[in-house]
Design an enzyme around this catalytic site. Structure first.
Site, PDB file in Angstrom:
ATOM      1  CD  GLU A   7      -3.380   0.592   1.978  1.00  0.00           C
ATOM      2  OE1 GLU A   7      -3.750   1.558   2.463  1.00  0.00           O
ATOM      3  OE2 GLU A   7      -3.678  -0.400   2.111  1.00  0.00           O
ATOM      4  CE  LYS A   8       0.651   3.638   4.097  1.00  0.00           C
ATOM      5  NZ  LYS A   8      -0.371   2.996   5.019  1.00  0.00           N
ATOM      6  CG  ASP A 101      -3.061  -1.079   5.245  1.00  0.00           C
ATOM      7  OD1 ASP A 101      -1.983  -1.509   5.566  1.00  0.00           O
ATOM      8  OD2 ASP A 101      -3.371   0.181   5.713  1.00  0.00           O
ATOM      9  CG  ASP A 103      -8.355  -1.881   5.447  1.00  0.00           C
ATOM     10  OD1 ASP A 103      -7.884  -2.054   4.115  1.00  0.00           O
ATOM     11  OD2 ASP A 103      -8.118  -0.795   6.216  1.00  0.00           O
ATOM     12  CE1 TYR A 316      -5.021  -2.761   8.781  1.00  0.00           C
ATOM     13  CE2 TYR A 316      -6.920  -3.305  10.201  1.00  0.00           C
ATOM     14  CZ  TYR A 316      -6.263  -2.665   8.913  1.00  0.00           C
ATOM     15  OH  TYR A 316      -7.239  -2.055   8.148  1.00  0.00           O
ATOM     16  NE  ARG A 318      -7.081   2.936   8.298  1.00  0.00           N
ATOM     17  CZ  ARG A 318      -5.790   3.233   7.991  1.00  0.00           C
ATOM     18  NH1 ARG A 318      -4.806   2.404   8.220  1.00  0.00           N
ATOM     19  NH2 ARG A 318      -5.623   4.503   7.916  1.00  0.00           N
TER      20      ARG A 318
END
Length: 699
Positions: A7-8, A101, A103, A316, A318
């Site tokens: 993701e990054k 991530d 999710d 994690y 979230r």
């Protein structure tokens, strides 16, 4: 080639190290067989309405709702370079591992790129719960097959498309209706932001309209023990069971005093045991940090993300879960060993912990996509590298984990019921027996020893004193960011539609763990609410919006049902197509509702009546400054000059001294001057005059 998409960049660096690849390329790390690359958030985005169809370039009620026949995406111009890097890597790959991530949004960030480039091949999913090396290796050894998480992608697409349709269509419809009332600007509507704002506005209005009422308690003292009157008379009570009749309360006092004695009807002591609090989900962490430290919801999210991503100190962030899988109980000693060196206080707490205790947080049946937020098994965490705020949040997470290995908090509760002249009085006395886990969560915890009287059932007591206490009702408290997060989790409490109440089960919320903080932040940026000393207060703009929108848009119940539907898509119980069909049908009815209603909003701009057609005239911006134009344009072309906010019509202009026609105030390269309207006639009048304070200077 096997391609991992993170993701990054920071995540890609950690993953590449664990995969044993280190060759750095342009936008990737790897060799000819294994490559790790990264997105930078969403590399592609939805088209704007006018890119879907040119007719949407002008806001027109007849074009609503906006429902694309085909959902197309376009590159995000800020990250187009990295998008092209991934395009080239995909052309060389036959196996992709999505490592974003774990999710709904992370699934979309990865899979939307594969769809955008029409890539076909083997897909696996790396499901990371933490970014320390142990967790990464564990995830690499347990890759999920692509189809396992594909429903998450469908849920993410459903969310994005529903939000786009509602936002674009309802915002245009409501803004056009408001502009017809003289309002200038855009009334921004969102599927989650508008119900959230409504919760705040309704609470603020309730507080401001609140009128305190007196109510009455009776406090008695019987043989040295204080006890409160147990009021149960419906005739004189309010909805909360409080006595509103002072004369009735006084009559009880008089009767008790005349009786002289009282009798113990019940005297019992029970040992109470309280389990350790559950681990933190993101919402629970936001609420606790708001209460303890005054942290904002977005601030907590950013801090938790930093602990997870930068420091590799926590799992994690979230997560919506407060439980752990039973299989992770075998990792307890490793986690405790890693966090034992944080400081001497933590070391002592761990030394006194019983690592054989298996609290109620170890429960496979309560798990969701991620488990509760806990410290990682990373011995390299250095708390001295953390900011003060990060340290505070990390301390909460660490202690919530350690508390699971302490005994229950125990206390004895003594309940006393006293009959005084036929009126019941009650008293409750708590005596701490064992603080248990409380010594972990609060450094100030100490045993509280209440004095328990030696009463027995049937014992006669003296009436030492009995008096009426006058109290006043108080309004609800204004929301803080922590209590607002809690309110967003319990949307069913704010549902006004009786039909929706029947559908909701009582556990649906608005927004998700990952989005609630950003929604609050967005409402601040759009000037719909402000924060004053932790209190969230709606602005006039926010209240105007809520007063204008129909209930279908602002009722949290509808948004809660949508969130519930998205969850069903994520579990495969509902299809994307079925959800979108429902959304399109609902949106069409919503737009018709907006069109048919009389909008309640005041003009936020000054208007004047057009002398020719009677419609409103508004200040408009022209090439040479502001002027007043009729809202009936193009049917009515009446205009007026602007004089410091005042409309000056031609009939009120001074006459030209040369030809008698009207003068006009004109803005030139060197400022304003006055010119004759006859300048464009044949023959033309070339009279001009200097301007002084908005008036022509005649020589």
């Amino acid at each position: 080639m096997k391609l991992y998409i993170c993701e990054k960049p920071s995540q890609a660096k950690d993953l590449a190290r664990n995969l044993g690849v280190s060759d750095k390329g342009n936008g990737f790390i790897g060799d000819n067989s294994i490559v790790v690359t990264w997105a930078i958030g969403h590399l592609i985005q939805q088209l704007e309405p006018d890119e879907v169809d040119v007719k949407y370039s002008k806001w027109n009620m007849e074009h609503l709702p906006i429902v694309p026949r085909v959902w197309k995406m376009k590159p995000n111009p800020k990250t187009k370079k990295q998008l092209n890097v991934i395009k080239g890597l995909l052309q060389k790959s036959n196996h992709v591992v999505i490592a974003t991530d774990g999710d709904r949004e992370g699934e979309v960030i990865g899979r939307e790129l594969l769809d955008y480039f029409n890539w076909t091949g083997r897909i696996d999913r790396l499901w990371l719960t933490a970014l320390d090396d142990n967790s990464i290796q564990k995830a690499l050894n347990n890759l999920k097959q692509g189809p396992e998480t594909e429903p998450l992608y469908a849920a993410g697409l459903a969310r994005a498309r529903a939000d786009w349709m509602v936002g674009m269509s309802a915002t245009r419809a409501l803004s056009l209706m408001a502009q017809g009332k003289g309002y200038r600007g855009v009334l921004s509507v969102g599927r989650v932001q508008t119900p959230t704002l409504a919760i705040i506005v309704n609470r603020d209005i309730e507080i401001e309209n609140f009128k305190p009422k007196d109510y009455y308690d009776i406090l008695g003292v019987f043989s040295g023990v204080k006890a409160k009157w147990w009021f149960n008379n419906d005739e004189f009570s309010d909805e909360n069971g409080r006595c509103l009749n002072k004369d009735f309360a006084q009559s009880v006092v008089d009767n008790v005093k005349r009786g002289g004695n009282a009798v113990v009807e019940q005297f019992a002591t029970q040992r109470k045991k309280v389990s350790p609090p559950l681990l933190y989900s993101l919402s629970a962490l936001q609420q606790e940090a708001s209460k303890r430290f005054g942290f904002g919801a977005k601030q907590v999210l950013d801090l938790a993300q930093s602990l997870y991503e930068k420091h590799k100190a926590t799992t994690y962030p979230r997560s919506d879960c407060q439980y752990l899988p039973v299989s992770q109980f075998s990792e307890v000693k490793g986690v405790m060993s890693s966090i034992s060196s944080i400081n001497s206080d933590i070391g002592k707490l761990i030394a006194n912990a019983d690592l054989t205790i298996q609290s109620k947080v170890w429960n496979d049946k309560k798990l969701s996509a991620h488990h509760g937020i806990i410290p990682t098994e990373n011995a390299q965490v250095n708390v001295s590298d953390m900011t003060t705020e990060e340290n505070k949040l990390y301390d909460l997470i660490v202690k919530s984990y350690i508390a699971q290995f302490y005994p229950n908090y125990e206390y004895d509760k003594t309940s006393i019921e006293i009959n005084a002249s036929g009126k019941m009085f009650t008293s409750s006395i708590n005596v701490d027996i064992n603080l248990g886990w409380k010594v972990v969560t609060s450094s100030q915890a100490e045993l509280k020893q209440g004095t328990v009287p030696k009463f027995s059932q049937g014992q006669v007591l003296n009436v030492d004193a009995v008096d009426v206490e006058t109290k006043q009702t108080k309004p609800s408290s204004r929301y803080t960011e922590g209590t607002l997060i809690a309110a967003m989790e319990k949307a069913h409490l704010f549902v006004t539609d009786p039909n929706l109440k029947q559908v909701l089960k009582g556990n649906e919320g608005i927004g998700t763990e990952a989005t609630r903080a950003n929604i609050i932040d967005l409402l601040k940026k759009r000037n719909f609410l402000t924060v004053n000393k932790k209190q969230i207060i709606s602005t006039d703009t926010g209240r105007a919006l809520i007063s204008a929108v129909p209930s279908a848009v602002k009722d949290p119940g509808m948004t809660a049902i949508m969130e519930s539907s998205l969850s069903k898509i994520a579990t495969g119980e509902l299809t994307l197509d079925a959800f979108m069909d429902w959304q399109v049908d609902w949106l069409g009815k919503l737009i018709e509702s907006i069109k048919s209603q009389t909008i309640s909003i005041e003009s936020n701009v000054k208007t004047v009546e057009c002398p020719d057609c009677g419609k409103n005239m508004f200040l408009r911006k022209g090439k040479k400054g502001q002027f007043w134009g009729c809202s009936g344009y193009p049917d009515c072309k009446t205009v007026a000059q602007n004089d410091n906010g005042k409309a000056v019509f031609e009939k009120d202009m001074p006459d030209c001294p040369d030809c008698g026609k009207k003068l006009r105030r004109v803005k030139g390269k060197k400022g304003f001057f006055w010119s004759c309207k006859g300048y464009f006639d044949t023959p033309k009048c070339e009279f001009i005059a200097q301007d002084r304070a908005g008036k022509p200077v005649f020589k």
